[in-house]
Design an enzyme around this catalytic site. Structure first.
Site, PDB file in Angstrom:
ATOM      1  N   ASP A 117       0.784   7.223   3.045  1.00  0.00           N
ATOM      2  CA  ASP A 117       2.247   7.905   3.421  1.00  0.00           C
ATOM      3  C   ASP A 117       2.583   7.325   4.361  1.00  0.00           C
ATOM      4  O   ASP A 117       2.060   7.426   5.515  1.00  0.00           O
ATOM      5  CB  ASP A 117       1.850   9.317   3.553  1.00  0.00           C
ATOM      6  CG  ASP A 117       2.920  10.116   3.607  1.00  0.00           C
ATOM      7  OD1 ASP A 117       4.153   9.673   3.855  1.00  0.00           O
ATOM      8  OD2 ASP A 117       2.785  11.422   3.690  1.00  0.00           O
ATOM      9  N   HIS A 118       3.743   6.547   4.321  1.00  0.00           N
ATOM     10  CA  HIS A 118       4.331   5.739   5.495  1.00  0.00           C
ATOM     11  C   HIS A 118       4.949   6.800   6.678  1.00  0.00           C
ATOM     12  O   HIS A 118       5.168   6.389   7.627  1.00  0.00           O
ATOM     13  CB  HIS A 118       5.531   4.887   5.089  1.00  0.00           C
ATOM     14  CG  HIS A 118       5.514   3.561   5.626  1.00  0.00           C
ATOM     15  ND1 HIS A 118       5.361   3.573   7.105  1.00  0.00           N
ATOM     16  CD2 HIS A 118       5.858   2.369   5.111  1.00  0.00           C
ATOM     17  CE1 HIS A 118       5.464   2.158   7.311  1.00  0.00           C
ATOM     18  NE2 HIS A 118       5.716   1.507   6.359  1.00  0.00           N
ATOM     19  N   ARG A 119       5.010   8.095   6.319  1.00  0.00           N
ATOM     20  CA  ARG A 119       5.564   9.108   7.267  1.00  0.00           C
ATOM     21  C   ARG A 119       4.331   9.375   8.244  1.00  0.00           C
ATOM     22  O   ARG A 119       4.725   9.648   9.327  1.00  0.00           O
ATOM     23  CB  ARG A 119       5.783  10.412   6.588  1.00  0.00           C
ATOM     24  CG  ARG A 119       6.941  10.424   5.614  1.00  0.00           C
ATOM     25  CD  ARG A 119       7.079  11.628   5.062  1.00  0.00           C
ATOM     26  NE  ARG A 119       5.978  12.119   4.202  1.00  0.00           N
ATOM     27  CZ  ARG A 119       5.497  13.400   3.666  1.00  0.00           C
ATOM     28  NH1 ARG A 119       6.524  14.067   3.734  1.00  0.00           N
ATOM     29  NH2 ARG A 119       4.326  13.462   3.170  1.00  0.00           N
TER      30      ARG A 119
END
Length: 413
Positions: free
Chosen positions: A385-387
């Site tokens: 998850d790039h967040r």
């Protein structure tokens, strides 16, 4: 006073349940804590326990039937009580639902029949007109009358550009076929499969994960020669064999301890790096997928992990997992290597921020010290998850994991 026994939510995501078995029969008494029936939820089969004492006066939902959370499944009370008013209420509700269901079903059948009729008519016309197979399929999907198209191909044959260039003003205003049904060969019978509660929940959760969490993927190839030799040595000394999944889970847990950001979640406006390492292993079931979890993996030995994993997988296959045995993993592994899959990408299993997809171990030629040699290689792909996880953070984790898998002695450091 007689009361309705309502279906309750036996798992965090349950909306409907199927009565697998009535443990108590009609006119049989029960006390608080007795198991009344077994219910299949969207994930597993759970026992429905009585919260008070009474007598089961009437079963409203028989074995094999479904009930939504909050719907009555039985009537209980004192022996000999008059339950006619409660039965009449239930009968009226059932009639109303049946009428609604029949109306929906008739509408669906009519839609499918209309689509088939259009397909049959189209095939009849296309047999008399020169048209390429691709142009024919495009015309069918766009509901275009091919008798009005002038072909520009050899001998006046209708080709792809003729169909695509046909004026949209002349296209029928009817709903296009692709909005109703995927193109199906008319020689085959349609097969309609009801969507199970489990499949529906899986779809909703993974869709939410995929479109809420911006996924990115990193893939590495790992030389599994050393770990395979180590596993062989250990198994030769044990009565029970240790699975490759157990070795992977243990080494991944040790690596996660050094890379806490991979073992984390996003909660509102905060990133939580978990103190525990609870690893889930995706297990295929006949009607879906479930992820039994080994808790606190980094604090357990390899034999304990193997025994727990074996028990969890057995319970998963028999739909006997409790909610706490398959929810809230901090990291997930999905291994399709046994199916001959070389590599794949997996969707993150919430609340975790990463999942590792494992492919098959395959002997292939590689270059080592400028020489071509054969080694057992395995591809692994991390979905993140790039967040929460940056590309460099994920890359360092994967590099460390690769080195540890190729040199298992590093796991003790």
């Amino acid at each position: 006073m007689a009361e309705k026994l309502l279906m309750i939510a036996l798992s965090p995501t349950m909306e409907k349940g199927t009565i697998v078995k009535w443990v108590k029969k009609e006119n049989e008494s029960f006390t608080e804590g007795d198991v009344l029936c077994e219910v299949e939820t969207d994930k597993t089969t759970m026992e429905y326990e009585a919260t008070e004492e009474g007598t089961l006066l009437k079963i409203l939902v028989p074995e094999g039937e479904k009930a939504a959370v909050g719907d009555p499944i039985a009537i209980f009370g004192e022996p000999g009580e008059d339950i006619s008013s409660l039965l009449n209420e239930n009968i009226e509700k059932v009639k109303s639902e049946e009428i609604k269901s029949e109306t929906t079903e008739r509408k669906t059948v009519r839609e499918i029949e209309n689509i088939k009729a259009k397909e049959a008519k189209f095939e009849s016309i296309s047999d008399r007109i020169k048209i390429s197979p691709l142009a024919k399929k495009i015309a069918l999907m766009k509901n275009i009358d091919i008798t009005r198209i002038k072909g520009t191909g050899p001998g006046g044959r209708i080709i792809k550009r003729d169909v695509e260039g046909y004026s949209t003003a002349t296209v029928s205003q009817a709903t296009m076929l692709q909005d109703k049904l995927i193109y199906v060969e008319t020689s085959d019978e349609d097969r309609i499969i009801p969507l199970s509660d489990k499949r529906r929940i899986i779809g909703e959760r993974l869709s939410q994960s995929k479109y809420t969490s911006p996924h990115f993927y990193l893939t590495l190839s790992v030389n599994m020669e050393n770990i395979m030799e180590n596993r062989k040595t250990i198994n030769n000394r044990l009565n029970e064999k240790i699975s490759m999944n157990t070795f992977l889970i243990k080494i991944i847990a040790n690596t996660l301890r050094k890379h806490r950001r991979i073992n984390s979640t996003l909660l509102n406006d905060k990133i939580i790096e978990f103190g525990r390492i609870d690893i889930a292993l995706a297990v295929a079931q006949e009607n879906g997928l479930i992820t039994p979890i080994v808790r606190n993996v980094d604090k357990k030995g390899i034999l304990q992990i193997e025994n727990e994993l074996r028990e969890l997988i057995e319970k998963a296959k028999n739909n006997k997992l409790e909610p706490e045995e398959y929810t809230n993993a901090t990291f997930t592994i999905s291994n399709l290597g046994s199916f001959g899959v070389d590599e794949f990408t997996a969707i993150i299993n919430p609340p975790a921020s990463a999942i590792l997809a494992i492919g098959m171990i395959k002997k292939i030629p590689i270059v080592e010290n400028d020489e071509i040699i054969i080694k057992p290689m395995m591809k692994m792909t991390l979905s993140s998850d790039h967040r929460v996880i940056d590309g460099a953070v994920a890359a360092i984790f994967m590099k460390d994991l690769k080195e540890t898998l190729e040199n298992p002695i590093l796991a003790i450091l």
